[in-house]
Design an enzyme around this catalytic site. Sequence first.
Site, PDB file in Angstrom:
ATOM      1  N   ARG A   1      -9.505  10.567  12.673  1.00 43.90           N
ATOM      2  CA  ARG A   1      -8.932   9.998  11.444  1.00 43.90           C
ATOM      3  C   ARG A   1      -9.786  10.408  10.251  1.00 43.90           C
ATOM      4  O   ARG A   1     -10.992  10.172  10.243  1.00 43.90           O
ATOM      5  CB  ARG A   1      -8.880   8.458  11.546  1.00 43.90           C
ATOM      6  CG  ARG A   1      -8.404   7.829  10.270  1.00 43.90           C
ATOM      7  CD  ARG A   1      -8.338   6.299  10.308  1.00 43.90           C
ATOM      8  NE  ARG A   1      -7.936   5.864   8.969  1.00 43.90           N
ATOM      9  CZ  ARG A   1      -8.393   4.795   8.338  1.00 43.90           C
ATOM     10  NH1 ARG A   1      -9.252   3.979   8.927  1.00 43.90           N
ATOM     11  NH2 ARG A   1      -7.991   4.513   7.136  1.00 43.90           N
TER      12      ARG A   1
ATOM     13  N   HIS B   1      -7.932   6.596   0.433  1.00 46.41           N
ATOM     14  CA  HIS B   1      -9.004   5.739   0.944  1.00 46.41           C
ATOM     15  C   HIS B   1      -9.972   5.475  -0.211  1.00 46.41           C
ATOM     16  O   HIS B   1     -11.041   6.088  -0.298  1.00 46.41           O
ATOM     17  CB  HIS B   1      -9.698   6.426   2.131  1.00 46.41           C
ATOM     18  CG  HIS B   1     -10.560   5.516   2.965  1.00 46.41           C
ATOM     19  ND1 HIS B   1     -10.420   5.384   4.328  1.00 46.41           N
ATOM     20  CD2 HIS B   1     -11.587   4.702   2.638  1.00 46.41           C
ATOM     21  CE1 HIS B   1     -11.316   4.525   4.797  1.00 46.41           C
ATOM     22  NE2 HIS B   1     -12.050   4.104   3.784  1.00 46.41           N
TER      23      HIS B   1
ATOM     24  N   GLU C   1      -6.907  -0.280   3.528  1.00 40.81           N
ATOM     25  CA  GLU C   1      -7.450  -1.576   3.113  1.00 40.81           C
ATOM     26  C   GLU C   1      -7.106  -1.976   1.685  1.00 40.81           C
ATOM     27  O   GLU C   1      -8.008  -2.163   0.842  1.00 40.81           O
ATOM     28  CB  GLU C   1      -8.969  -1.599   3.321  1.00 40.81           C
ATOM     29  CG  GLU C   1      -9.368  -1.360   4.756  1.00 40.81           C
ATOM     30  CD  GLU C   1     -10.833  -1.704   5.053  1.00 40.81           C
ATOM     31  OE1 GLU C   1     -11.584  -1.988   4.112  1.00 40.81           O
ATOM     32  OE2 GLU C   1     -11.202  -1.709   6.232  1.00 40.81           O
TER      33      GLU C   1
ATOM     34  N   ASN D   1      -8.112  -2.586  10.830  1.00 36.65           N
ATOM     35  CA  ASN D   1      -9.548  -2.344  10.707  1.00 36.65           C
ATOM     36  C   ASN D   1     -10.245  -3.679  10.942  1.00 36.65           C
ATOM     37  O   ASN D   1     -10.077  -4.615  10.163  1.00 36.65           O
ATOM     38  CB  ASN D   1      -9.904  -1.842   9.307  1.00 36.65           C
ATOM     39  CG  ASN D   1      -9.320  -0.465   9.008  1.00 36.65           C
ATOM     40  OD1 ASN D   1      -8.716   0.172   9.864  1.00 36.65           O
ATOM     41  ND2 ASN D   1      -9.505  -0.007   7.781  1.00 36.65           N
TER      42      ASN D   1
ATOM     43  N   TYR E   1     -13.893  -5.739  11.795  1.00 37.20           N
ATOM     44  CA  TYR E   1     -15.356  -5.706  11.887  1.00 37.20           C
ATOM     45  C   TYR E   1     -15.974  -7.022  12.337  1.00 37.20           C
ATOM     46  O   TYR E   1     -16.952  -7.029  13.059  1.00 37.20           O
ATOM     47  CB  TYR E   1     -15.969  -5.295  10.540  1.00 37.20           C
ATOM     48  CG  TYR E   1     -15.754  -3.827  10.240  1.00 37.20           C
ATOM     49  CD1 TYR E   1     -16.635  -2.876  10.725  1.00 37.20           C
ATOM     50  CD2 TYR E   1     -14.642  -3.401   9.522  1.00 37.20           C
ATOM     51  CE1 TYR E   1     -16.435  -1.526  10.496  1.00 37.20           C
ATOM     52  CE2 TYR E   1     -14.431  -2.052   9.280  1.00 37.20           C
ATOM     53  CZ  TYR E   1     -15.328  -1.116   9.774  1.00 37.20           C
ATOM     54  OH  TYR E   1     -15.119   0.211   9.547  1.00 37.20           O
TER      55      TYR E   1
ATOM     56  N   GLU F   1     -10.221   1.234  12.594  1.00 41.31           N
ATOM     57  CA  GLU F   1     -11.655   1.179  12.315  1.00 41.31           C
ATOM     58  C   GLU F   1     -12.257   0.000  13.066  1.00 41.31           C
ATOM     59  O   GLU F   1     -11.695  -1.103  13.064  1.00 41.31           O
ATOM     60  CB  GLU F   1     -11.955   0.932  10.819  1.00 41.31           C
ATOM     61  CG  GLU F   1     -11.760   2.115   9.928  1.00 41.31           C
ATOM     62  CD  GLU F   1     -12.119   1.813   8.469  1.00 41.31           C
ATOM     63  OE1 GLU F   1     -12.988   0.955   8.220  1.00 41.31           O
ATOM     64  OE2 GLU F   1     -11.505   2.442   7.595  1.00 41.31           O
TER      65      GLU F   1
HETATM   66  C1  GAL Z   1     -14.113  -0.409   5.640  1.00 36.20           C
HETATM   67  C2  GAL Z   1     -13.812   0.892   4.926  1.00 36.20           C
HETATM   68  C3  GAL Z   1     -14.657   2.037   5.360  1.00 36.20           C
HETATM   69  C4  GAL Z   1     -16.075   1.673   5.747  1.00 36.20           C
HETATM   70  C5  GAL Z   1     -16.150   0.375   6.542  1.00 36.20           C
HETATM   71  C6  GAL Z   1     -17.539  -0.153   6.815  1.00 36.20           C
HETATM   72  O1  GAL Z   1     -13.800  -1.476   4.807  1.00 36.20           O
HETATM   73  O2  GAL Z   1     -12.467   1.250   5.119  1.00 36.20           O
HETATM   74  O3  GAL Z   1     -14.575   3.005   4.382  1.00 36.20           O
HETATM   75  O4  GAL Z   1     -16.964   1.802   4.757  1.00 36.20           O
HETATM   76  O5  GAL Z   1     -15.436  -0.621   5.916  1.00 36.20           O
HETATM   77  O6  GAL Z   1     -17.979  -1.004   5.802  1.00 36.20           O
END
Ligand code: GAL
Length: 473
Positions: free
Chosen positions: A78, A123, A168, A310, A312, A378
């Site tokens: 990607r 992006h 995002e 995405n 985290y 992500e």
């Molecule tokens: C996401 C973003 C990425 C990357 C990642 C880690 O929000 O799409 O570009 O930086 O966070 O913080």
Amino acid sequence: MDELKFPESFAWGAATAAYQIEGGWDTDGKGLNVWDTFTHQGGDRVLKNHTGDVACGSYTLWEEDLKCIKQLGLTHYRFSLSWSRLLPDGTTGFINQKGVEYYNKLIDSLLAMNVTPLVTLYHFDMPQALEDQGGWSSEKTADVFEQYAKFCFSTFGDRVKLWITVNEPAMVAKLGYEQAIFAPGKKETGFGAYRSAHNMIKAHAKAWHMYNTFFKEKQKGLVSIALDSDWAEPLDPNSDGDKEACDRYQQFRLNWFANPIFIDGDYPAVMKSEISRNSKEEGLMTSRLPEFTDEEKKIIKGTADFFCLNYYTSRNVRPLSTKPSGPSYNSDTGAEGIKDPNWPEAGVEWLAVVPWGLRKLLAYIKNTFGDPDIYITENGFAQSDPPVLQDVQRWGYFEETLTEVLKAIKQDGVKLKGYFVWSLLDNFEWNSGYNVRFGLFHVDFNQPNLPRTPYYSAIEYAKVVKENGLISK
Ligand code: GAL
């Protein structure tokens, strides 16, 4: 060990974005974008005033990136197109052929290696010329984006079959147009996030229809949008206040976009009621949340061929303890997310490691948005600078996460089609500059040739990709 295997033809990937890796900010006719401007303004907008001027040098060192991809054995890669590298002023009035050649080389080489490209159109790097005319604050940008998308589909769509329009939008809206943390650094508290999000949703829907009407039959690809979300739990599961706050936290972030696009063309009911009530109390005649017309709702509904998530981190949520003064996205949401002190942190303060949160979020998406095909576009863990190459603990986080992902597929029946690590390389991590390292490959930013070296995580990830499954211990 069948229970450790992923489904056949599961997509194993890694992700990057143009501004974060390419460098070559003024090379070969590229136009300025908002991150060029923002970082060049200095003033500690970014840690140590780092910029993406050079980054990983991928504009010239892209073959080094291909070596990394090969070493990992990825099935998918990607990356994003730099809008202003292709169209320096953002419009199709002038096409920068050098930019087209760059992405042609990249796409052709990936295909020659049997790697499927998943391409993001935007992006975070809006061409500055468009920002000067309002950027996402202006409805006109949705039309310009539609033309940009058309240009990309007709130029690369013979070979690219998986597209993401916007990455995002919640982050761009809040951080870029409300809180002045991201480029373009606008601070229009209470209005900026909603207005820019409104235009991004329209832009996305227009691009999807453009593909669907004029390209899909021939090119047979799929188009979606990448949405970021935490998993949210009520801080106290027995408190009604915490449960309601938790729901708002989710509705104001993921559902803000997923509701219109996947459900009914409109914003979540709680967003409409909260923002309208607050607006009235502020003495405004209309809500600060813009409305879609019935015609627009019809156009927006159903404009994603798969779901891109995405993920985290997770949060425990309770109502805001102190209401901020004046109207804002945060006071409308009226919720705050708290990290459990037992959750480990990965390289950066906001990233609490919560693998089970991803499983829950996947099940939530399945149940709320019509059981779509999902790609995790992500997911990752960082190390702060200086990083260690033997990132054993970090790989442990990946393993725990993949274990939860497997449960989502096998026990919860989530139609998960792929998983992309953020990121292939250490890169320009927005406000954190080069101090937060998300790469599977280490990049030595102090050497002119920016050498890439695999972390332990890269070596282990390659084994998982090869096995199409977790390795039994
Ligand atoms: C996401 C973003 C990425 C990357 C990642 C880690 O929000 O799409 O570009 O930086 O966070 O913080």
